[in-house]
Design a protein around this motif. Structure first.
Motif, PDB file in Angstrom:
ATOM      1  N   ALA A   1       6.213   0.601   1.593  1.00  7.22           N
ATOM      2  CA  ALA A   1       6.262  -0.484   2.347  1.00  7.22           C
ATOM      3  C   ALA A   1       7.901  -0.639   2.708  1.00  7.22           C
TER       4      ALA A   1
ATOM      5  N   ARG B   1       4.998  -9.595   3.210  1.00  9.89           N
ATOM      6  CA  ARG B   1       3.539  -9.238   3.562  1.00  9.89           C
ATOM      7  C   ARG B   1       2.960  -7.570   3.618  1.00  9.89           C
ATOM      8  N   VAL B   2       4.109  -7.056   3.985  1.00 10.13           N
ATOM      9  CA  VAL B   2       4.149  -5.574   4.274  1.00 10.13           C
ATOM     10  C   VAL B   2       3.859  -5.089   2.845  1.00 10.13           C
TER      11      VAL B   2
ATOM     12  N   LEU C   1       4.662   1.854   5.818  1.00  6.04           N
ATOM     13  CA  LEU C   1       4.253   0.805   6.523  1.00  6.04           C
ATOM     14  C   LEU C   1       5.333  -0.282   6.762  1.00  6.04           C
ATOM     15  N   THR C   2       5.815  -0.646   7.881  1.00  2.00           N
ATOM     16  CA  THR C   2       6.872  -1.451   8.187  1.00  2.00           C
ATOM     17  C   THR C   2       6.623  -2.940   8.715  1.00  2.00           C
ATOM     18  N   ASP C   3       7.386  -3.546   8.474  1.00  2.00           N
ATOM     19  CA  ASP C   3       7.240  -5.102   9.064  1.00  2.00           C
ATOM     20  C   ASP C   3       8.469  -5.830   8.958  1.00  2.00           C
TER      21      ASP C   3
ATOM     22  N   ALA D   1       3.311  -3.675  10.685  1.00  2.00           N
ATOM     23  CA  ALA D   1       2.004  -3.234   9.902  1.00  2.00           C
ATOM     24  C   ALA D   1       1.315  -4.238   8.891  1.00  2.00           C
ATOM     25  N   ALA D   2       1.976  -5.697   8.820  1.00  2.00           N
ATOM     26  CA  ALA D   2       1.705  -6.606   7.892  1.00  2.00           C
ATOM     27  C   ALA D   2       0.254  -7.156   8.166  1.00  2.00           C
TER      28      ALA D   2
ATOM     29  N   GLU E   1      -2.567  -3.613  10.028  1.00  2.00           N
ATOM     30  CA  GLU E   1      -3.471  -3.594   8.801  1.00  2.00           C
ATOM     31  C   GLU E   1      -4.746  -2.726   9.129  1.00  2.00           C
TER      32      GLU E   1
END
Length: 265
Positions: free
Chosen positions: A66, A48-49, A41-43, A20-21, A26
């Motif tokens: 996050a 960034r996430v 939201l995971t990354d 998602a970052a 996004e």
């Protein structure tokens, strides 16, 4: 934790988006939040996430959490799913968005390492996500799994063997999940989304081949697209929004082409 629902097309939905970052993830995050969802939201890029979640929460306070997440790791999937379900108060939508490309590699020059990396991130992660999310999705039904594949999963190109194969695997595995869930009466739908060239960092290799000129790269890529342009991240996000919402309650096992008419030729 209980989060007060906001009005919108996905009001009350609890949505986990991988990768998602940036890019498509996004765009999905901002759109889903505007339409009433609460987000996990995971990354793999934790910094960034976390920044994305902060920006989403500026727009829609309290809507995003996050998590650092390696989608190739089953242990990470178990940890992140449990944490997200606890923070969101359940889970009703899984968007398997994380994915990678690789170098242009014809069969005699290709490597096992290239195939393994793309398999783990593009395809195996989809299975791991579904496996660990399904208990929560069944409990929150009606629920939805949206798997981001690619036009490259439906139409092959020379030098893209690993990408073509893994994205085609996402397409077919989506149908398997859809049928399993339907036959078990879980009320969990599963569909795949197949974008063509979209203005995200995945186009960076094409920009490099165009001498670093994004406009020239976009012009070249658009030559094979009937609408004569490449896509915007929101073009994909709107499709994912529909599939995450109850508007698509009779849609499962389907593939959605976001390709400007490319595969209609």
């Amino acid at each position: 934790m209980s989060v007060k629902p906001r009005p919108g097309r996905v009001a009350g939905k609890k949505v986990l988006i991988t990768g998602a970052a940036g890019g498509l993830g996004e765009a999905m995050a901002f759109m889903m939040a505007r339409e009433g969802a609460t987000l996990a939201l995971t990354d793999i890029d934790e910094t960034r996430v976390a920044d994305l979640a902060w920006r989403v929460n500026v727009q829609t306070p309290g809507s995003a959490f996050a998590y650092a997440h390696d989608v190739a790791s089953e242990d990470d999937w178990a940890r992140v799913i449990d944490a997200a379900a606890a923070d969101l108060g359940g889970l009703s939508v899984l968007v398997n968005n994380a994915g990678v490309g690789g170098p242009l590699a014809f069969v005699e020059q290709d490597t096992v390492e290239n195939w393994q990396r793309q398999y783990e991130i593009n395809l195996r992660s989809v299975m791991l996500g579904a496996k660990h999310a399904l208990p929560h999705l069944r409990a929150a039904a009606p629920a939805s799994i949206v798997n981001i594949s690619s036009i490259a999963g439906l139409a092959a190109a020379p030098g893209m063997g690993a990408y073509n194969a893994t994205k085609a695997g996402v397409w077919m595995y989506t149908k398997t999940l859809a049928l399993e869930a339907a036959k078990a009466d879980w009320n969990v739908r599963c569909n795949s989304v197949h974008p063509v060239f979209i203005k995200t960092p995945i186009l960076d290799p094409f920009i490099a081949m165009a001498g670093g000129d994004p406009d020239k790269a976009a012009e070249r890529l658009a030559r094979g697209i009937p609408l004569k342009r490449i896509g915007e991240p929101d073009d994909v996000a709107y499709c994912v929004l529909y599939l995450a919402s109850d508007e698509s309650k009779f849609v499962t096992g389907s593939e959605f082409k976001i390709d400007g008419g490319m595969t209609a030729q």
